[in-house]
Design a protein around this motif. Structure first.
Motif: not given
Length: 391
Positions: A204-213
């Motif tokens: 859960t502490d991985r940076v989310a890409s714009k698609e994943e956001q």
């Protein structure tokens, strides 16, 4: 009626029937397809909002809503499947008037974005929803981050446009992890946030890409209004259909919020430890309670990691404080003279707590902020119990 006349009648019947059905689902050039974004509710289940498609065609008298994320309470073993991450969710359909009335009743904001689609793309999207709503296609396996009511909106639009939508990076938007995005909706000092931070692991502490956001409805709205299709804006107009009168949000009562409760519990643990130190004794019921709570919590986290299909409950370093083996060593807490191996075990628990602090500091996993007082209290208590076991 002879055979030839009967066959002619059947052919004419099926032709008229199929023509009627096709016309029923054929949108006119004036049809509009919108994405609706529903604001937050006042409980955890509604804290992240909701998304839906609106298909409106006044020419044929059509104004319907399709949305994802519904579930059937009558499904066999509903609660077990829910916990295991094996529960099938559903696509739903209802009239827009009913949809509007529902969210007005719960006083939740409804915002509409009309999509800048060609007539062919509108028809393709509508056809996709019609096919998806068929009983044999209606179910899908839910995933909180990757397959929910918001991501389905993104995926259906991508499919209808042959993946031609370009999602641009948001302006003035720092890199955010999945946990950061969750905290935007549930805050840090809420019981929902506290439970989520304990249940969800380091992924859960991985940076989310714009698609994943776009696993969050609010970010569907943000990214759609910033996206383009064939060098044109994806959204041609935006309106607010209904504005909440109370600015509904998910919160926790400050007096009974996690940080207040954990501070009180930590104070109690440290106070009892200080009193034990002054009297050179051990309050054994406290240690038994701590070992039972941390041990059972550890088994729950292990189950979420290895016994479920949830993709984000693995690699959970809350196991550094919620250690399952604690339930098996409780007997040592009631003996007058502890074994040497138990003193080594206490040192091991202290090392685990120190590792947890290190994981927190270097960003391997962010833990619940309200847990910090309890972490300090556990360290103090374990050090004292270790000291007493040596005497």
């Amino acid at each position: 009626m002879n055979n030839f006349s009967f066959l002619s009648f059947l052919c004419a019947f099926f032709f008229l029937t199929n023509t009627s059905v096709s016309q029923q689902f054929q949108l006119s050039p004036q049809a509009e397809i919108s994405v609706l974004t529903i604001g937050q509710g006042d409980n955890l289940n509604d804290a992240f909002g909701h998304n839906a498609f609106r298909i409106k065609d006044r020419t044929i008298g059509l104004d319907v809503i399709y949305d994802y994320g519904r579930y059937d309470f009558n499904a066999p073993n509903f609660y077990l499947k829910f916990v295991q991450g094996k529960l099938n969710y559903l696509i739903g359909k209802r009239n827009f008037s009913d949809f509007l009335e529902t969210y007005r009743y719960y006083d939740r904001t409804i915002e509409e974005q009309k999509l800048n689609l060609s007539p062919v793309q509108k028809q393709d999207l509508y056809n996709y929803l019609i096919n998806n709503y068929k009983p044999e296609n209606r179910k899908y396996l839910y995933d909180f981050f990757y397959d929910n009511c918001a991501t389905k909106i993104r995926d259906v639009v991508n499919t209808a446009t042959n993946n031609k939508v370009v999602y641009n990076a948001l302006k003035n938007q720092d890199n955010k992890t999945f946990r950061d995005l969750i905290h935007e909706h549930v805050g840090h000092n809420t019981w929902g946030s506290f439970g989520i931070d304990i249940a969800l692991g380091s992924l859960t502490d991985r940076v989310a890409s714009k698609e994943e956001q776009m696993f969050l409805p609010r970010y569907i709205k943000k990214h759609f209004e910033n996206a383009s299709l064939n060098n044109e804006p994806l959204v041609k107009s935006s309106t607010t259909i209904y504005k909440s009168q109370t600015d509904t949000k998910y919160t926790s009562n400050l007096l009974f919020s996690p940080i207040v409760v954990t501070l009180l519990l930590a104070f109690l643990i440290i106070y009892i430890t200080y009193r034990d130190y002054k009297n050179q004794r051990l309050t054994k019921w406290l240690d038994v309670a701590l070992f039972i709570i941390t041990g059972i919590s550890g088994f729950v986290l292990l189950f979420l990691w290895f016994g479920t299909n949830h993709s984000v409950t693995g690699y959970n370093y809350n196991l550094l404080w919620a250690f399952p083996l604690n339930v098996f060593v409780i007997a040592q807490l009631s003996t007058k003279k502890t074994k040497k191996w138990f003193r080594g075990y206490l040192k091991f628990l202290l090392i685990m707590l120190c590792l947890m602090c290190l994981h927190w500091v270097i960003g391997v996993q962010v833990f619940a902020l309200a847990f910090l007082p309890l972490l300090l209290a556990l360290i103090v208590r374990y050090v004292y119990v270790l000291k007493q076991s040596v005497v």
